[in-house]
Structure formats: C-alpha cells, structure tokens
Design a protein around this motif. Structure first.
Motif, PDB file in Angstrom:
ATOM      1  N   ALA A  18       0.814  -1.210   0.000  1.00  0.00           N
ATOM      2  CA  ALA A  18       0.000   0.000   0.000  1.00  0.00           C
ATOM      3  C   ALA A  18       0.848   1.260   0.000  1.00  0.00           C
ATOM      4  N   GLN A  19       2.100   1.145   0.316  1.00  0.00           N
ATOM      5  CA  GLN A  19       2.935   2.335   0.457  1.00  0.00           C
ATOM      6  C   GLN A  19       3.760   2.661  -0.794  1.00  0.00           C
ATOM      7  N   THR A  20       3.484   1.992  -1.902  1.00  0.00           N
ATOM      8  CA  THR A  20       4.228   2.307  -3.128  1.00  0.00           C
ATOM      9  C   THR A  20       3.698   3.617  -3.702  1.00  0.00           C
ATOM     10  N   GLU A  49      -4.174  -1.775  -6.923  1.00  0.00           N
ATOM     11  CA  GLU A  49      -2.852  -2.269  -7.338  1.00  0.00           C
ATOM     12  C   GLU A  49      -1.785  -1.964  -6.282  1.00  0.00           C
ATOM     13  N   GLY A  50      -2.210  -1.407  -5.141  1.00  0.00           N
ATOM     14  CA  GLY A  50      -1.264  -1.094  -4.073  1.00  0.00           C
ATOM     15  C   GLY A  50      -0.450   0.157  -4.333  1.00  0.00           C
ATOM     16  N   LEU A 226      12.173   3.214 -15.310  1.00  0.00           N
ATOM     17  CA  LEU A 226      11.474   1.994 -15.705  1.00  0.00           C
ATOM     18  C   LEU A 226      12.290   0.758 -15.326  1.00  0.00           C
ATOM     19  N   GLU A 227      13.579   0.829 -15.511  1.00  0.00           N
ATOM     20  CA  GLU A 227      14.435  -0.313 -15.187  1.00  0.00           C
ATOM     21  C   GLU A 227      14.590  -0.508 -13.682  1.00  0.00           C
ATOM     22  N   ARG A 228      14.509   0.586 -12.923  1.00  0.00           N
ATOM     23  CA  ARG A 228      14.603   0.495 -11.455  1.00  0.00           C
ATOM     24  C   ARG A 228      13.297   0.059 -10.817  1.00  0.00           C
ATOM     25  N   ASN A 229      12.172   0.343 -11.496  1.00  0.00           N
ATOM     26  CA  ASN A 229      10.853   0.136 -10.879  1.00  0.00           C
ATOM     27  C   ASN A 229       9.911  -0.681 -11.770  1.00  0.00           C
ATOM     28  N   PRO A 230      10.332  -1.857 -12.242  1.00  0.00           N
ATOM     29  CA  PRO A 230       9.474  -2.614 -13.159  1.00  0.00           C
ATOM     30  C   PRO A 230       8.148  -3.057 -12.528  1.00  0.00           C
ATOM     31  N   ARG A 235       2.202  -2.334 -12.218  1.00  0.00           N
ATOM     32  CA  ARG A 235       0.949  -2.030 -11.503  1.00  0.00           C
ATOM     33  C   ARG A 235       0.238  -0.818 -12.120  1.00  0.00           C
ATOM     34  N   LEU A 236       1.029   0.201 -12.514  1.00  0.00           N
ATOM     35  CA  LEU A 236       0.435   1.365 -13.191  1.00  0.00           C
ATOM     36  C   LEU A 236      -0.268   0.940 -14.477  1.00  0.00           C
TER      37      LEU A 236
END
Length: 329
Positions: A18-20, A49-50, A226-230, A235-236
C-alpha cells in the motif's frame, strides 16, 4: 507463536504494498485526452494495485516533460511525441502504455474570421492559442503550418491552457485561432465561436489529417526509472489497461457518473456531447501498434530540424512489455 508471526508478515506485506508512492505529472487533468487517468483514479484501480499515485496537474504537456527531466515527477501522462523529441536531444524517454490512439486535437478559427481564414494557409500573421508553447497542441499546429507551406514563425503562438481558460481566450478575442483539446472544443462549437479547420477526434478525421492511427496520450518515463521500478510500472499499466477496458463500450452517461462534478463546467448535458465526440479516440487495449509510431516521427520531422536530422530508433521510444503482461480479467 508461528501463526502470530505469519499473521504479522501478511500485515507488513500488505502495508508495504500500500505504500508504493508514485508522483505522476499530467498536462491538464480535466482535458478529455487524459480522461482515463481520472477514471482509473475514481474507480480505485490504482489503490487496488497497491499504489499511492500523487497526481500533479501542471496544465500543459511541455511543463510535465520539464518536471520529469527535472526530477519533480517520476511518470508523466502526456503525449507520445515527446519521447521522439527527447531522443533527438539525447534523452532516453519511454512510453509504456498507450491511452489515446488518436490525438483528439482540433484546430479551429474564430467564427467571425471564417470568411478571411478559410484554410490553414490563411493563418499567416495570426495569433493562435495552444495549451502551452512546446506542447503537443503546438506540434500539431506546426505540422499543419508546414503541410500548408508556412513556417512555425509565420504565426504568433499564445499559451491558453485547457478548458474554461482556452474558451475565454477565444471569447475575449485574445487569439484568432486555436489548437486545443476537449472540453474546450465542443464548448466553443456549441457557442458558435469557432469553425473547424482540422479535427483528429475521430478515425475519419485523424486519417484525413495524419494518415491513420497516431499514438497520443500515453504514460511515459525515463528508461532509468522503468528499469529500477518494473513492478511499480506493471501495476500502473495494470490499472490503466483495466480502466481502458472499463471505458470501452460505455456510454457518455455511464462514464460521466464516475467523474467529479467540476469536470462538467456547470453544464452536464454539454459535457455528455464532449464525451460523445471523444470516445472513439481512446485505445481499447493500451497497446502500441508496430506502424503507428512512425506518424509522430513524420509530423515532428516536418518542422523540428533536430528530429529531422537525428537517427531516431522508434523501438526505444515505446514498449508493449508491460501491457502484454496485464492479467486477463
């Protein structure tokens, strides 16, 4: 004891999900081209999607791009053509879900000048309103000028934002023509204030002006993010594609039910006409076609020497990898 520990692990895992937090910039949240963002937000799909999506409305596409480059936002809901423009300047920006398959941008001239300005070529020396200089409404204008034998400098460009501000700019005669998006366009049409010169809200209009499907509103970000946060990107995309699927086949009335009252600008019936004029422009799938990205490259190359001279690798400006992993619901 073991059961208690497992229970806390489940709780901590849920809290972590939930904290993303994602800071997302948009160039005019009430602009209909970006409507799926509000739909997804209002239906709670981001939360499911959290994601804690913090939306910053920067009122113009050029400003959201600047915010991404400057690091004050992580992701942008903006127009795809900025990814090409940035590659020509050596920046690696990637679109990762397509929201609009047509630009839904309209060029119109003030009705009282319709006798003098019968075509785009007649705009020479005129003041033309765009959402902001450097935005996609400005690119659209520049392309049409080039197509009709004029240079971008042959007109005076004035930033008029979107919605009520854009309508006021025409009504108060601050501009003689306008390149803008809904809801401003239908409001101006209904009040008899403009005559349309070019319209990309529909399949027919986009084909006439641009030759066919043209990736417009997208989510884009830096390749590094994008590469750090796939997982966050996935989820987006899950949420956005779910929203696009929800919208597809819905009536204007059904979509209006989930929108904030202020979107209607005091006239719900008129806003329903705005939606009816726009629904064809949204993507039903979120997926980029293999050929459509070439059209923005052609458009930008017609007036931007940096793009025209650069060797653009279109495959690096977008990806379907995330859309292809969206669960079938």
């Amino acid at each position: 004891m073991r059961r208690w520990v497992l229970g806390w692990l489940v709780v901590l895992s849920a809290l972590s999900l939930a904290q993303t937090r994602v800071v997302l910039g948009v160039g005019g949240k009430t602009a209909v081209v970006y409507l799926p963002l509000t739909v997804v937000e209002r239906l709670g799909y981001f939360k499911e999607e959290g994601l804690d999506v913090v939306i910053q409305d920067l009122q113009a596409g050029s400003r959201t791009l600047q915010a991404l480059i400057g690091g004050s936002v992580e992701v942008v809901m903006g127009f795809y053509d900025h990814t090409i423009q940035m590659q020509a300047q050596g920046r690696d920006i990637v679109a990762f879900v397509q929201v609009g398959r047509y630009p839904a941008i309209v060029l119109g001239v003030r009705s009282d000048l319709a006798g003098e300005v019968r075509s785009v070529a007649d705009l020479k020396g005129r003041r033309v309103g765009v959402t902001a200089p450097g935005s996609s409404t400005h690119f659209f204008l520049n392309y049409l000028l080039a197509k009709n034998g004029l240079k971008p400098t042959d007109v005076s460009v004035i930033g008029v934002s979107v919605g009520a501000q854009a309508v006021a700019a025409v009504q108060n005669r601050q501009v003689e023509a306008i390149s803008n998006v809904e809801p401003a366009i239908t409001l101006l049409q209904e009040r008899g204030l403009i005559r349309i010169l070019a319209d990309t809200r529909t399949t027919k209009g986009t084909r006439e002006v641009l030759g066919g499907e043209y990736p417009a509103a997208v989510l884009y970000t830096t390749r590094a993010w994008l590469e750090r946060n796939p997982e966050t990107a996935q989820r987006l995309v899950n949420a956005m594609v779910r929203g696009l699927r929800w919208m597809w086949g819905k009536s204007p009335e059904e979509i209006a039910q989930v929108l904030p009252e202020e979107y209607f600008l005091g006239d719900r019936a008129l806003y329903l006409k705005v939606l009816a004029n726009s629904l064809e422009s949204f993507s039903p799938t979120g997926r980029f076609s293999d050929t459509a990205p070439l059209r923005p490259l052609v458009v930008l190359s017609s007036f931007d020497p940096k793009v025209a001279q650069a060797k653009i690798d279109l495959k690096r400006t977008y990806t379907n990898a995330f859309v292809d992993r969206v669960p079938k619901r």
